[in-house]
Design a protein around this motif. Structure first.
Motif, PDB file in Angstrom:
ATOM      1  N   ALA A  98       0.857  -1.232  -0.207  1.00  9.63           N
ATOM      2  CA  ALA A  98       0.212  -0.058  -0.192  1.00  9.63           C
ATOM      3  C   ALA A  98       1.626   0.628  -0.495  1.00  9.63           C
ATOM      4  N   TRP A  99       2.068   1.174   1.068  1.00 10.65           N
ATOM      5  CA  TRP A  99       2.793   2.362   1.336  1.00 10.65           C
ATOM      6  C   TRP A  99       3.375   2.305  -0.670  1.00 10.65           C
ATOM      7  N   GLN A 100       4.140   1.717  -0.679  1.00 10.51           N
ATOM      8  CA  GLN A 100       5.026   1.166  -1.957  1.00 10.51           C
ATOM      9  C   GLN A 100       4.617   2.292  -3.368  1.00 10.51           C
ATOM     10  N   ALA A 101       2.852   1.617  -3.508  1.00  5.91           N
ATOM     11  CA  ALA A 101       2.531   2.123  -4.512  1.00  5.91           C
ATOM     12  C   ALA A 101       2.448   4.364  -4.516  1.00  5.91           C
ATOM     13  N   THR A 102       2.883   4.647  -3.184  1.00  2.00           N
ATOM     14  CA  THR A 102       3.145   6.185  -3.529  1.00  2.00           C
ATOM     15  C   THR A 102       3.888   6.572  -4.097  1.00  2.00           C
ATOM     16  N   VAL A 103       4.946   5.473  -4.299  1.00  2.00           N
ATOM     17  CA  VAL A 103       5.621   5.820  -5.289  1.00  2.00           C
ATOM     18  C   VAL A 103       5.165   6.210  -7.228  1.00  2.00           C
ATOM     19  N   GLY A 104       4.450   5.504  -7.075  1.00  2.00           N
ATOM     20  CA  GLY A 104       3.725   5.311  -8.628  1.00  2.00           C
ATOM     21  C   GLY A 104       3.071   5.807  -8.614  1.00  2.00           C
ATOM     22  N   GLU A 105       2.034   7.132  -7.599  1.00  2.00           N
ATOM     23  CA  GLU A 105       1.170   8.275  -7.528  1.00  2.00           C
ATOM     24  C   GLU A 105       2.198   8.980  -7.496  1.00  2.00           C
ATOM     25  N   ASP A 470      26.779   7.466 -13.114  1.00  2.00           N
ATOM     26  CA  ASP A 470      28.514   6.984 -13.343  1.00  2.00           C
ATOM     27  C   ASP A 470      29.050   5.188 -12.404  1.00  2.00           C
ATOM     28  N   ALA A 471      28.083   4.966 -11.777  1.00  2.00           N
ATOM     29  CA  ALA A 471      28.435   3.820 -11.323  1.00  2.00           C
ATOM     30  C   ALA A 471      27.998   2.304 -12.014  1.00  2.00           C
ATOM     31  N   MET A 472      26.561   2.786 -12.628  1.00  2.00           N
ATOM     32  CA  MET A 472      26.219   1.702 -13.792  1.00  2.00           C
ATOM     33  C   MET A 472      25.661   2.521 -15.354  1.00  2.00           C
ATOM     34  N   PRO A 473      26.690   2.570 -15.702  1.00  2.00           N
ATOM     35  CA  PRO A 473      26.427   3.411 -16.593  1.00  2.00           C
ATOM     36  C   PRO A 473      25.689   2.014 -17.686  1.00  2.00           C
ATOM     37  N   HIS A 474      25.623   0.768 -17.678  1.00  2.00           N
ATOM     38  CA  HIS A 474      24.315   0.185 -18.823  1.00  2.00           C
ATOM     39  C   HIS A 474      23.771  -0.128 -17.919  1.00  2.00           C
ATOM     40  N   VAL A 475      23.371   0.400 -17.188  1.00  2.00           N
ATOM     41  CA  VAL A 475      21.512   0.011 -16.504  1.00  2.00           C
ATOM     42  C   VAL A 475      20.869   1.628 -17.084  1.00  2.00           C
ATOM     43  N   ASP A 476      19.737   1.116 -17.530  1.00  2.00           N
ATOM     44  CA  ASP A 476      19.171   2.517 -18.269  1.00  2.00           C
ATOM     45  C   ASP A 476      17.982   2.485 -16.829  1.00  2.00           C
ATOM     46  N   LEU A 477      18.050   3.715 -16.972  1.00  2.00           N
ATOM     47  CA  LEU A 477      18.263   4.886 -15.669  1.00  2.00           C
ATOM     48  C   LEU A 477      17.290   5.985 -15.991  1.00  2.00           C
ATOM     49  N   SER A 478      16.943   5.742 -17.371  1.00  2.00           N
ATOM     50  CA  SER A 478      15.685   6.928 -18.146  1.00  2.00           C
ATOM     51  C   SER A 478      14.823   7.241 -16.865  1.00  2.00           C
ATOM     52  N   SER A 479      14.106   8.523 -16.987  1.00  2.00           N
ATOM     53  CA  SER A 479      12.748   8.908 -15.473  1.00  2.00           C
ATOM     54  C   SER A 479      11.708   7.758 -16.719  1.00  2.00           C
ATOM     55  N   ALA A 480      11.881   7.003 -17.772  1.00  2.00           N
ATOM     56  CA  ALA A 480      10.590   7.040 -17.407  1.00  2.00           C
ATOM     57  C   ALA A 480      10.468   4.977 -16.771  1.00  2.00           C
ATOM     58  N   ALA A 481      11.757   4.703 -16.926  1.00  2.00           N
ATOM     59  CA  ALA A 481      12.988   3.422 -15.980  1.00  2.00           C
ATOM     60  C   ALA A 481      12.253   3.534 -14.636  1.00  2.00           C
ATOM     61  N   ILE A 482      12.759   4.852 -14.702  1.00  2.00           N
ATOM     62  CA  ILE A 482      12.796   4.703 -12.586  1.00  2.00           C
ATOM     63  C   ILE A 482      11.231   4.581 -12.322  1.00  2.00           C
ATOM     64  N   ARG A 483      10.257   5.545 -13.690  1.00  2.00           N
ATOM     65  CA  ARG A 483       9.083   6.008 -13.545  1.00  2.00           C
ATOM     66  C   ARG A 483       8.249   4.387 -12.566  1.00  2.00           C
ATOM     67  N   THR A 484       8.429   2.950 -13.952  1.00  2.00           N
ATOM     68  CA  THR A 484       8.052   1.969 -13.474  1.00  2.00           C
ATOM     69  C   THR A 484       8.613   0.983 -13.572  1.00  2.00           C
ATOM     70  N   ALA A 485       9.458   1.442 -12.143  1.00  2.00           N
ATOM     71  CA  ALA A 485      10.629   0.274 -11.598  1.00  2.00           C
ATOM     72  C   ALA A 485       9.663  -0.776 -10.371  1.00  2.00           C
ATOM     73  N   ASP A 486       9.835  -1.579 -10.380  1.00  2.00           N
ATOM     74  CA  ASP A 486       9.315  -2.949  -9.548  1.00  2.00           C
ATOM     75  C   ASP A 486       9.748  -1.910  -8.151  1.00  2.00           C
ATOM     76  N   VAL A 487       9.146  -1.499  -7.533  1.00  2.00           N
ATOM     77  CA  VAL A 487       9.257  -1.292  -5.912  1.00  2.00           C
ATOM     78  C   VAL A 487       8.826  -1.834  -5.212  1.00  2.00           C
ATOM     79  N   SER A 554      17.884  -3.616 -10.262  1.00  2.00           N
ATOM     80  CA  SER A 554      16.549  -3.849  -9.803  1.00  2.00           C
ATOM     81  C   SER A 554      16.526  -3.131  -8.665  1.00  2.00           C
ATOM     82  N   VAL A 555      17.040  -3.304  -7.515  1.00  2.00           N
ATOM     83  CA  VAL A 555      16.784  -2.339  -6.158  1.00  2.00           C
ATOM     84  C   VAL A 555      17.737  -1.246  -6.289  1.00  2.00           C
ATOM     85  N   THR A 556      18.566  -0.831  -6.599  1.00  2.00           N
ATOM     86  CA  THR A 556      18.843   0.232  -7.280  1.00  2.00           C
ATOM     87  C   THR A 556      18.293   1.001  -8.254  1.00  2.00           C
ATOM     88  N   LEU A 557      17.380   0.860  -8.750  1.00  2.00           N
ATOM     89  CA  LEU A 557      15.934   1.721  -9.667  1.00  2.00           C
ATOM     90  C   LEU A 557      15.085   2.169  -8.610  1.00  2.00           C
TER      91      LEU A 557
END
Length: 586
Positions: A98-105, A470-487, A554-557
């Motif tokens: 319930a609280w994790q859903a806040t991120v999506g909100e 810098d630390a994770m150049p190969h990971v997609d850290l776009s705002s779209a990727a972050i917005r849809t991350a599994d939280v 995935s945790v980072t995201l």
RNA sequence: GCGUCCGUAGCUCAGCUGGAUAGAGCAUCUGCCUUCUAAGCAGAGGGUCGCAGGUUCGAGUCCUGCCGGACGCGCCA
């Protein structure tokens, strides 16, 4: 829908069920039912007072009602624990999801997260500053300016159609004094030695440019005119110059208005609105000829009893009836101000807010009486009083004397300490409490200074974003990727605490907007920043709690999504306060 | 004299239209930088919520009366 809103809906649905099955009377008043976050974690996440509030009217014991409600609420999949405690509280613990859903909100709504629809787009008029156009703004004006501006922002955010107004007192004796003062500077600009500025005129240097401008515009042609001839010309130019200066000062504070309303225009427009307003009140039987008692409390040697034209303010809760005409036959300031508010009503406003300085608190009742009379009780006027600001430097009061021209201007303060600290400090206090403003501390940029603390939290999120790239150049850290991350991995106590706080933001907004208290935003942001800094530093001792986990994309995201949510809420809160949200603090 | 506002930790202040064991910052004391910015964090001590009544399941919060402080009270603006 946030977890909070969902549970609230769930409770009211349960109440409806109990009404339908006869446990509660069908017409019971549920307005005082409230769902609020708990102070003590032992009480779960949320607590509801419904059972205690309804017990009396329902003629049942609180625990009976509570048990019935718990049975219904516990069925909700979001609720993992529902229990009755104390005198009848219903304590609810929600699933982490319930609280994790806040991120999506938060990330889904963007800067719109927390917006409310309180006013349903209804029009609200907020009048603030309204300083006399006779000189630069001093620090005393500062608080009202910032408060009014932030309140207007808050109301707009909460779904009101807000108009921000400044009433220019350009019709009274003070602007004539301004004109005479400027005329003296005009003579000075033409080479005349004017000596000391006579008592009763404005001494400040700020009128010298006005004198020069008059000299440039008129040459020496005004010197041969009577005061009656030159005064209107000089006055108009001087007022315009003062207003230009005031607008500049306001702009430096990031304070803006939609409407600058001229008092003079009330009587000099196509129609005399003051006469019209007084006539309207007279038609309602609210204007009469009468004699006022001599006021008490100070020497009134020159007081003479006489019959005068009065507004029956006492019929609307004021202490005495108020004069509308001066002995010279012209209208009082109050009569004009009534006409101004009449004008606001005519423009369709039914919700009016005025921001006053403490020195005008005696004016509240008569203004509310005026609005009640003019609107026939249809409109409301809330008056927010900003108490005095004590200006200090390293604990010592700064001496100010308007007469000696040594008062500290708003501009000087803004230039010295910066816009953001001034605004935040003015709002980091309830409006009706006096405020100590220490110039030395506010520039210190230390923990003494909450604005940097909050801004720092925002900057840290951006810092961690930069570091993550810098630390994770190969990971997609776009705002779209972050917005849809599994939280779903955000289960640490510190993380959940942050998420809960973020979930409360919409509630905070509607509460603050309803009672017209922008300072609540400032305190909320400080609390949120505190949780954030605390969680951040926990990563020092416990590396597995850090935002950046190079081995676990995935945790980072998910954690970046949470951090972004914090930054975004801080940014929107600061935007309401009119304070910047920097991405780095260096 | 009357009106409004304020009175909460040593200091400055929060306390969400009455909720559970009253909170934060500063100051004091004790710890934490080979680390995503230490402008940061963790912990400790510190309270008759001005006083006295009242309202009710429950009062820092609402009512009344005092005490103390600020501001205001005329045809100024």
């Amino acid at each position: 829908m946030t977890a909070l809103a969902h549970i609230e809906a769930c409770i009211f649905a349960a109440l409806d069920t109990l009404k339908a099955n006869g446990t509660l009377p069908s017409d019971i008043d549920t307005r005082n039912v409230d769902l609020e976050p708990t102070r003590d974690a032992a009480h779960g996440d949320l607590a509801c007072n419904a059972a205690m509030v309804l017990a009396k009217a329902a003629r049942r014991k609180p625990r009976e009602i509570a048990d019935a409600l718990v049975g219904l609420i516990a069925a909700d999949p979001m609720v993992v624990k529902a229990e009755v405690a104390g005198p009848g509280f219903i304590n609810l613990t929600l699933a982490p999801s319930a609280w994790q859903a806040t991120v999506g909100e938060v990330l889904g709504a963007g800067l719109g997260y927390g917006r409310a629809d309180l006013g349903a787009g209804g029009k609200v008029n907020v009048e603030y500053v309204s300083a006399n156009p006779t000189g630069p703004m001093h620090v005393g004006h500062c608080r009202g300016a910032v408060f009014g501006d932030a309140l207007a922002n808050l109301l707009a955010f909460a779904g009101h159609d807000v108009t921000r107004e400044y009433y220019i007192n350009d019709a009274g004796g003070q602007v004539d004094v301004l004109a005479r003062s400027a005329f003296l500077r005009y003579r000075e600009a033409l080479g005349e030695a004017i000596g000391d500025i006579p008592e009763g005129l404005y001494p400040g240097d700020y009128l010298k440019p006005v004198g020069q401008a008059l000299a440039d515009a008129f040459g020496n042609s005004l010197l041969g005119e009577d005061e009656a001839q030159w005064l209107p010309k000089v006055r108009g130019i001087a007022i315009d110059a003062m207003m230009a200066m005031i607008r500049d000062d306001l702009a430096a504070l990031n304070v803006r208005h939609d409407v600058f309303f001229s008092e003079r225009a009330l009587t000099q427009g196509a129609k005399d609105e003051v006469a019209e307003t007084v006539g309207e009140l007279r038609a309602k039987g609210l204007v009469f000829e009468g004699v006022l008692e001599k006021p008490k409390g100070h020497d009134a040697d020159d007081w003479e009893e006489r019959e005068q034209t009065l507004f029956r303010a006492t019929a609307f809760g004021d202490d005495v009836d108020r004069a509308l005409l001066k002995s010279d036959g012209t209208y009082t300031y109050f009569a004009a101000d009534m006409a101004y508010h009449h004008n606001k009503l005519a423009r369709g406003f039914r919700h009016l807010i005025n921001v006053f300085g403490a020195d005008h608190s005696g004016y509240i009742k008569r203004m509310q009486a005026a609005v009640a009379a003019l609107s026939g009780g249809e409109a409301d006027l809330d008056i927010k009083v900003c108490q005095l600001v004590r200006l200090l430097r390293a604990g010592e009061p700064v001496k100010m004397s308007k007469r000696a021209g040594t008062f500290v201007t708003l501009r000087e303060v803004v230039d010295e300490v910066g816009r953001d600290p001034v605004r935040f400090m003015m709002l980091y206090r309830k409006n009706d409490a006096t405020l100590d403003f220490d110039l030395a501390k506010v520039v210190e940029q230390s923990k003494d200074n909450p604005v940097f603390y909050v801004q720092y939290a925002h900057a840290r999120v951006h810092s961690v974003m930069r570091a993550a790239r810098d630390a994770m150049p190969h990971v997609d850290l776009s705002s779209a990727a972050i917005r849809t991350a599994d939280v779903s991995c955000l289960t640490d106590a510190g993380e959940l605490e942050l998420l809960k706080r973020l979930a409360l933001f919409p509630r905070l907004i509607s509460g603050a907007a309803r009672v017209h208290e922008p300072h609540r935003i400032a305190f909320y942001l400080h609390d949120l920043a505190q949780l954030f800094h605390g969680h951040w530093t926990r990563g020092n001792d416990s590396p597995h709690l850090r935002f950046i986990r190079p081995d676990e994309p995935s945790v980072t995201l998910a954690r970046l999504a949470m951090a972004q949510s914090c930054a975004q809420v801080i940014a929107s809160g600061l935007a309401i306060l009119g304070v910047g949200a920097p991405e780095e603090m260096r």
